[in-house]
Scaffold this motif. Sequence first.
Motif, mmCIF file in Angstrom:
data_model
loop_
_atom_site.group_PDB
_atom_site.id
_atom_site.type_symbol
_atom_site.label_atom_id
_atom_site.label_comp_id
_atom_site.label_asym_id
_atom_site.label_seq_id
_atom_site.Cartn_x
_atom_site.Cartn_y
_atom_site.Cartn_z
ATOM 1 N N LEU A 1 4.938 46.179 -15.546
ATOM 2 C CA LEU A 1 6.124 46.153 -14.700
ATOM 3 C C LEU A 1 7.236 45.332 -15.351
ATOM 4 C CD1 LEU A 1 4.391 45.746 -11.239
ATOM 5 C CD2 LEU A 1 5.569 47.784 -12.073
ATOM 6 N N ALA A 2 6.853 44.225 -15.997
ATOM 7 C CA ALA A 2 7.848 43.414 -16.702
ATOM 8 C C ALA A 2 8.417 44.177 -17.891
ATOM 9 C CB ALA A 2 7.228 42.097 -17.155
ATOM 10 N N LYS A 3 7.556 44.904 -18.578
ATOM 11 C CA LYS A 3 8.018 45.689 -19.723
ATOM 12 C C LYS A 3 8.922 46.830 -19.274
ATOM 13 C CE LYS A 3 8.330 46.115 -24.059
ATOM 14 N NZ LYS A 3 9.053 45.048 -24.780
ATOM 15 N N ASN A 4 8.578 47.451 -18.145
ATOM 16 C CA ASN A 4 9.421 48.519 -17.613
ATOM 17 C C ASN A 4 10.803 48.015 -17.210
ATOM 18 O OD1 ASN A 4 7.475 50.473 -17.970
ATOM 19 N ND2 ASN A 4 6.715 50.392 -15.869
ATOM 20 N N ALA A 5 10.888 46.691 -16.971
ATOM 21 C CA ALA A 5 12.181 46.081 -16.637
ATOM 22 C C ALA A 5 12.889 45.576 -17.894
ATOM 23 C CB ALA A 5 11.971 44.929 -15.660
ATOM 24 N N MET B 1 3.896 53.592 -3.139
ATOM 25 C CA MET B 1 4.594 54.819 -3.535
ATOM 26 C C MET B 1 5.222 54.669 -4.923
ATOM 27 S SD MET B 1 6.387 55.823 0.124
ATOM 28 C CE MET B 1 7.273 57.201 -0.591
ATOM 29 N N SER B 2 5.793 53.507 -5.183
ATOM 30 C CA SER B 2 6.433 53.285 -6.478
ATOM 31 C C SER B 2 5.406 53.246 -7.604
ATOM 32 C CB SER B 2 7.227 51.975 -6.449
ATOM 33 O OG SER B 2 8.295 52.053 -5.532
ATOM 34 N N LEU B 3 4.284 52.602 -7.361
ATOM 35 C CA LEU B 3 3.241 52.504 -8.378
ATOM 36 C C LEU B 3 2.639 53.875 -8.685
ATOM 37 C CD1 LEU B 3 1.551 49.235 -7.096
ATOM 38 C CD2 LEU B 3 2.711 49.484 -9.294
ATOM 39 N N VAL B 4 2.383 54.646 -7.651
ATOM 40 C CA VAL B 4 1.822 55.985 -7.852
ATOM 41 C C VAL B 4 2.807 56.854 -8.627
ATOM 42 C CG1 VAL B 4 1.104 58.094 -6.680
ATOM 43 C CG2 VAL B 4 0.308 55.886 -5.848
ATOM 44 N N LYS B 5 4.086 56.748 -8.297
ATOM 45 C CA LYS B 5 5.117 57.515 -9.004
ATOM 46 C C LYS B 5 5.157 57.139 -10.484
ATOM 47 C CE LYS B 5 10.052 58.620 -8.852
ATOM 48 N NZ LYS B 5 11.339 58.369 -8.136
ATOM 49 N N HIS C 1 2.681 55.871 -12.227
ATOM 50 C CA HIS C 1 1.443 56.340 -12.861
ATOM 51 C C HIS C 1 1.522 57.832 -13.171
ATOM 52 C CE1 HIS C 1 -2.741 56.672 -13.913
ATOM 53 N NE2 HIS C 1 -2.981 57.496 -12.909
ATOM 54 N N ARG C 2 2.025 58.615 -12.214
ATOM 55 C CA ARG C 2 2.102 60.060 -12.409
ATOM 56 C C ARG C 2 3.098 60.435 -13.499
ATOM 57 N NH1 ARG C 2 2.030 62.211 -6.096
ATOM 58 N NH2 ARG C 2 -0.230 62.064 -5.796
ATOM 59 N N SER C 3 4.106 59.595 -13.690
ATOM 60 C CA SER C 3 5.107 59.875 -14.722
ATOM 61 C C SER C 3 4.683 59.386 -16.097
ATOM 62 C CB SER C 3 6.435 59.217 -14.343
ATOM 63 O OG SER C 3 6.326 57.806 -14.381
ATOM 64 N N GLY C 4 3.497 58.763 -16.167
ATOM 65 C CA GLY C 4 2.989 58.277 -17.442
ATOM 66 C C GLY C 4 3.525 56.921 -17.852
ATOM 67 N N LYS C 5 4.197 56.231 -16.918
ATOM 68 C CA LYS C 5 4.789 54.929 -17.236
ATOM 69 C C LYS C 5 3.926 53.754 -16.809
ATOM 70 C CE LYS C 5 9.554 56.631 -16.919
ATOM 71 N NZ LYS C 5 10.861 56.487 -16.217
ATOM 72 N N LEU C 6 2.749 54.039 -16.256
ATOM 73 C CA LEU C 6 1.880 52.977 -15.773
ATOM 74 C C LEU C 6 0.422 53.324 -16.038
ATOM 75 C CD1 LEU C 6 2.131 50.241 -14.139
ATOM 76 C CD2 LEU C 6 1.447 51.590 -12.145
ATOM 77 N N VAL C 7 -0.241 52.493 -16.810
ATOM 78 C CA VAL C 7 -1.672 52.647 -17.066
ATOM 79 C C VAL C 7 -2.445 51.899 -15.984
ATOM 80 C CG1 VAL C 7 -3.563 52.084 -18.649
ATOM 81 C CG2 VAL C 7 -1.359 52.893 -19.548
ATOM 82 N N CYS C 8 -3.422 52.541 -15.395
ATOM 83 C CA CYS C 8 -4.283 51.913 -14.386
ATOM 84 C C CYS C 8 -5.691 51.793 -14.977
ATOM 85 C CB CYS C 8 -4.303 52.740 -13.104
ATOM 86 S SG CYS C 8 -2.672 52.945 -12.332
ATOM 87 N N GLU C 9 -5.901 50.736 -15.740
ATOM 88 C CA GLU C 9 -7.168 50.586 -16.474
ATOM 89 C C GLU C 9 -8.299 50.177 -15.540
ATOM 90 O OE1 GLU C 9 -9.412 50.815 -20.056
ATOM 91 O OE2 GLU C 9 -7.383 51.484 -19.522
#
Length: 384
Positions: free
Chosen positions: A199-203, A324-328, A330-338
């Motif tokens: 999230l910090a990197k996305n910012a 909702m934001s986290l799922v969005k 993840h689906r867009s490929g911008k968030l890894v859920c390890e």
Amino acid sequence: MNSLRAKLAPLGPLLRRSIVDMSYSHHFVDFQGSAIPTAMKKLLVTQLSPDFRKAVTLMPSVPVPVPGDGDLLIRNRYVGINASDINFSSGRYDASVKPPFDIGFEGIGEVVALGLSASKNFAVGQPVAYVQSGSFAEYTVVPAQVAIPVPSLTPEFLTVLISGTTAYISLKEFGDLSKGKRVLVTAAAGGTGQFAVQLAKNANCYVIGTCSSDEKAGFLKSIGCDLPINYKAENVASVIKEKFPEGVDVVYESVGGEMFDLSVKCLATKGHLIIIGFISGYKTPLGILPVKEAALPAVLLKKSASIHGFFLTHYMSEYKEAIMSLVKLHRSGKLVCEVDNGELSPEGKFTGLESVFRAVDYLYTGKNIGKIVVELPHLVNSKL
């Protein structure tokens, strides 16, 4: 009775249950055509202790709970492990609650039975996730209003329920993230830390992450961490002082003790330190390790810095938007859920309620990468 059965009819023949069964014997028929048993396994806190194995007992046969009018009966397929499970088992969250009581904060599974009013928004066979005490069980009754529909029964979704939302909301509320800010995440490769890093990197921040192995450092690089620091091989304070003599703008802290002291010292002017936990002290009798509190007011004043505690329960008004934001993302490929399912642990994958004990132990070894998840497999033994 006939009118009630008529109301149930739209739910399909797979939900057929007699009124007697619904109220007393709990013998349901699930959507796969196999009988839900009258008894199940569950974990129960039977004495207060920060030692999870002493506090918690595996109950081999307790009645399967019956859903009320607005409830869902969920067959759990995956449950999440949290560092605070032992805070809960030691009674630190609510001193008025005495054993025995349920444990486990989050789960994901399929709806196998439901009340009439709950049927307006949910159906038998539907996969759902939830955050509610009592997930360490084969079946859990959950109020329909707290259940979250999910597209499939995958453990990745479980990672965002507590860990992901904790990172998202705390950073949104207190991080004041923006391009170029320097963000330090402690325990960065853990269940919650992985989200704080991304999230910090996305910012567009510069992200530093502490971890305990080269393998974790590699994982952190793969999710965008600019500077992983293996604290077992490097001195974190020295590295930060050398590379960032003016300090860091934001610290996302979950370790406590010496790491907390270090985090305070490396704060930049007007920096923010966000405390979401202090895992290093959870196993101690008091639940916390000492820090150099006497110097804290002077240090903060000198830097115009601030410290914020964050407890997810106090921010549930922000929860839906966070999910909702986290799922969005993840689906867009911008968030890894390890997910860490224990495959690399000494005894292998965490499967079945019995393995929750191992999974908690594993969390406190600090070897996990990502969110620790236990699978509760279900074998269909009979067909109708």
